[in-house]
Design a protein around this motif. Structure first.
Motif, PDB file in Angstrom:
ATOM      1  N   ALA A   1     -17.978 110.161  49.450  1.00 52.32           N
ATOM      2  CA  ALA A   1     -17.424 111.303  50.174  1.00 52.32           C
ATOM      3  C   ALA A   1     -15.898 111.249  50.214  1.00 52.32           C
ATOM      4  CB  ALA A   1     -17.991 111.341  51.588  1.00 52.32           C
ATOM      5  N   MET A   2     -15.346 110.055  50.421  1.00 50.78           N
ATOM      6  CA  MET A   2     -13.893 109.933  50.464  1.00 50.78           C
ATOM      7  C   MET A   2     -13.274 110.212  49.111  1.00 50.78           C
ATOM      8  SD  MET A   2     -11.063 109.439  52.011  1.00 50.78           S
ATOM      9  CE  MET A   2     -11.420 108.730  53.620  1.00 50.78           C
ATOM     10  N   LEU A   3     -13.885 109.720  48.031  1.00 50.31           N
ATOM     11  CA  LEU A   3     -13.348 109.991  46.696  1.00 50.31           C
ATOM     12  C   LEU A   3     -13.360 111.491  46.419  1.00 50.31           C
ATOM     13  CD1 LEU A   3     -12.259 108.907  44.021  1.00 50.31           C
ATOM     14  CD2 LEU A   3     -14.648 108.726  43.232  1.00 50.31           C
ATOM     15  N   HIS A   4     -14.437 112.146  46.780  1.00 48.10           N
ATOM     16  CA  HIS A   4     -14.514 113.600  46.583  1.00 48.10           C
ATOM     17  C   HIS A   4     -13.442 114.305  47.408  1.00 48.10           C
ATOM     18  CE1 HIS A   4     -16.128 117.627  46.124  1.00 48.10           C
ATOM     19  NE2 HIS A   4     -16.108 117.745  47.448  1.00 48.10           N
ATOM     20  N   TRP A   5     -13.257 113.869  48.631  1.00 46.28           N
ATOM     21  CA  TRP A   5     -12.253 114.490  49.517  1.00 46.28           C
ATOM     22  C   TRP A   5     -10.854 114.334  48.919  1.00 46.28           C
ATOM     23  CZ3 TRP A   5      -7.945 113.218  52.423  1.00 46.28           C
ATOM     24  CH2 TRP A   5      -7.599 114.096  53.453  1.00 46.28           C
ATOM     25  N   LEU A   6     -10.550 113.152  48.426  1.00 48.22           N
ATOM     26  CA  LEU A   6      -9.231 112.918  47.844  1.00 48.22           C
ATOM     27  C   LEU A   6      -9.036 113.723  46.569  1.00 48.22           C
ATOM     28  CD1 LEU A   6      -9.082 109.040  48.331  1.00 48.22           C
ATOM     29  CD2 LEU A   6      -7.719 110.735  49.589  1.00 48.22           C
ATOM     30  N   GLU A   7     -10.043 113.721  45.701  1.00 47.94           N
ATOM     31  CA  GLU A   7      -9.904 114.420  44.419  1.00 47.94           C
ATOM     32  C   GLU A   7      -9.820 115.934  44.598  1.00 47.94           C
ATOM     33  OE1 GLU A   7     -11.926 111.617  41.046  1.00 47.94           O
ATOM     34  OE2 GLU A   7     -13.302 112.794  42.295  1.00 47.94           O
ATOM     35  N   SER A   8     -10.400 116.450  45.654  1.00 47.01           N
ATOM     36  CA  SER A   8     -10.351 117.900  45.876  1.00 47.01           C
ATOM     37  C   SER A   8      -8.991 118.361  46.415  1.00 47.01           C
ATOM     38  CB  SER A   8     -11.454 118.314  46.863  1.00 47.01           C
ATOM     39  OG  SER A   8     -11.201 117.798  48.162  1.00 47.01           O
ATOM     40  N   ARG A   9      -8.151 117.399  46.811  1.00 46.21           N
ATOM     41  CA  ARG A   9      -6.859 117.756  47.420  1.00 46.21           C
ATOM     42  C   ARG A   9      -5.644 117.209  46.690  1.00 46.21           C
ATOM     43  NH1 ARG A   9     -10.761 117.817  50.957  1.00 46.21           N
ATOM     44  NH2 ARG A   9     -10.664 119.221  52.758  1.00 46.21           N
ATOM     45  N   PHE A  10      -5.836 116.137  45.945  1.00 52.16           N
ATOM     46  CA  PHE A  10      -4.690 115.463  45.326  1.00 52.16           C
ATOM     47  C   PHE A  10      -5.041 115.034  43.894  1.00 52.16           C
ATOM     48  CE2 PHE A  10      -4.894 114.491  49.872  1.00 52.16           C
ATOM     49  CZ  PHE A  10      -3.692 115.032  50.312  1.00 52.16           C
ATOM     50  N   PRO A  11      -4.045 114.900  43.041  1.00 52.15           N
ATOM     51  CA  PRO A  11      -4.314 114.403  41.681  1.00 52.15           C
ATOM     52  C   PRO A  11      -4.572 112.896  41.717  1.00 52.15           C
ATOM     53  CG  PRO A  11      -1.962 114.807  41.991  1.00 52.15           C
ATOM     54  CD  PRO A  11      -2.638 115.319  43.218  1.00 52.15           C
ATOM     55  N   VAL A  12      -5.761 112.515  41.319  1.00 47.37           N
ATOM     56  CA  VAL A  12      -6.146 111.102  41.326  1.00 47.37           C
ATOM     57  C   VAL A  12      -5.997 110.541  39.916  1.00 47.37           C
ATOM     58  CG1 VAL A  12      -8.074 109.504  41.616  1.00 47.37           C
ATOM     59  CG2 VAL A  12      -7.668 111.304  43.319  1.00 47.37           C
ATOM     60  N   ASP A  13      -5.269 109.451  39.795  1.00 49.84           N
ATOM     61  CA  ASP A  13      -5.078 108.798  38.503  1.00 49.84           C
ATOM     62  C   ASP A  13      -6.425 108.285  37.997  1.00 49.84           C
ATOM     63  OD1 ASP A  13      -4.431 107.099  36.387  1.00 49.84           O
ATOM     64  OD2 ASP A  13      -2.589 106.406  37.339  1.00 49.84           O
ATOM     65  N   PRO A  14      -6.836 108.711  36.780  1.00 51.43           N
ATOM     66  CA  PRO A  14      -8.122 108.233  36.239  1.00 51.43           C
ATOM     67  C   PRO A  14      -8.198 106.713  36.120  1.00 51.43           C
ATOM     68  CG  PRO A  14      -7.270 110.064  34.934  1.00 51.43           C
ATOM     69  CD  PRO A  14      -6.175 109.665  35.880  1.00 51.43           C
ATOM     70  N   ALA A  15      -7.040 106.067  36.019  1.00 51.35           N
ATOM     71  CA  ALA A  15      -7.035 104.615  35.876  1.00 51.35           C
ATOM     72  C   ALA A  15      -7.586 103.905  37.105  1.00 51.35           C
ATOM     73  CB  ALA A  15      -5.613 104.120  35.592  1.00 51.35           C
ATOM     74  N   ILE A  16      -7.620 104.591  38.257  1.00 47.70           N
ATOM     75  CA  ILE A  16      -8.260 104.023  39.447  1.00 47.70           C
ATOM     76  C   ILE A  16      -9.488 104.836  39.835  1.00 47.70           C
ATOM     77  CG2 ILE A  16      -6.801 105.306  41.086  1.00 47.70           C
ATOM     78  CD1 ILE A  16      -8.179 101.719  41.546  1.00 47.70           C
ATOM     79  N   GLY A  17      -9.482 106.126  39.536  1.00 49.81           N
ATOM     80  CA  GLY A  17     -10.640 106.960  39.872  1.00 49.81           C
ATOM     81  C   GLY A  17     -11.886 106.571  39.099  1.00 49.81           C
TER      82      GLY A  17
END
Length: 251
Positions: free
Chosen positions: A226-242
């Motif tokens: 849920a937290m990963l989804h929340w972050l990705e829906s609002r901010f650009p997440v670097d694929p190297a950690i996502g």
């Protein structure tokens, strides 16, 4: 008058009879925002005393019991205590000299009482509370949250569920609160020392889905997802950690 404010006034009346007491400052919901007081509030205050008197006031609580008997107390720091009066009022306080007060970070204090010769501006004497740091940025809090998930999921896989819960459902959530503070400020009285205070009044569930982000000890994976989804829906997440986080969720 709220009983807690009356208790502070009664305490001030007693302290005014002591030559080594300088001032009494209400804090938190007993400070300038005392309209927040309700049946679930505790009573926070600073007692300012003369040089050399701190240890005496910290060790001897006869002054505290002057308005009402104290049923329970313990020292929770070198210069302070937590206590419960016999009538149910719970207090947390600390004792300082004028010079020590000037070095403390605090905000929202209210002068309940002070000696006529006390230095002016005691309620605003402290260093600014919650002052921003060079790391108080969206980039910092986003990447802290992501690495909290990464570390937490590894600990979950190792069987360390409690520490995993702290990383995923506490530390990462704290970073989410910081991100909201920076990007979607709400019209509420934020506590600079505890961002979790009054957050339910600040952000509705569609903005901050706490029930999904903090589902409990047995649900670290669901919380991380849920937290990963929340972050990705609002901010650009670097694929190297996502992507590594998604790999851990898939195990």
């Amino acid at each position: 008058m709220h009983p807690m404010l009356r208790r502070l006034d009664d305490l001030a009346t007693h302290l005014a009879t002591r030559p080594d007491a300088v001032a009494l400052l209400g804090l938190g919901s007993a400070g300038v925002d005392h309209d927040r007081l309700d049946d679930h509030s505790d009573l926070d205050f600073f007692l300012v005393v003369a040089d050399g008197a701190v240890a005496r006031y910290a060790e001897d609580t006869d002054w505290l019991s002057a308005p009402c008997p104290v049923a329970y107390s313990f020292a929770n720091e070198r210069n302070g205590r937590k206590a419960r009066y016999a009538d149910g009022i719970f207090v947390e306080y600390a004792i300082f000299t004028v010079a020590e007060l000037a070095r403390l970070p605090f905000t929202g204090a209210r002068v309940v009482w002070q000696r006529p010769d006390a230095p002016p501006g005691l309620a605003a004497a402290g260093a600014p509370a919650g002052a921003p740091t060079p790391y108080d940025t969206v980039e910092f809090h986003l990447n802290e949250a992501l690495t909290n998930l990464y570390v937490g999921l590894h600990r979950e896989l190792r069987g360390e569920r409690l520490t995993a819960a702290r990383f995923i459902q506490t530390y990462a959530v704290d970073r989410a609160l910081a991100l909201l503070r920076l990007t979607a400020p709400a019209a509420h009285r934020r506590d600079p020392f505890d961002p979790s205070r009054r957050v339910e009044q600040a952000y509705p569930p569609e903005v901050l889905p706490l029930a999904e982000l903090v589902p409990g000890y047995r649900h670290n994976r669901a919380a991380a997802r849920a937290m990963l989804h929340w972050l990705e829906s609002r901010f650009p997440v670097d694929p190297a950690i996502g992507e590594p986080i998604r790999d851990l969720l898939a195990r």
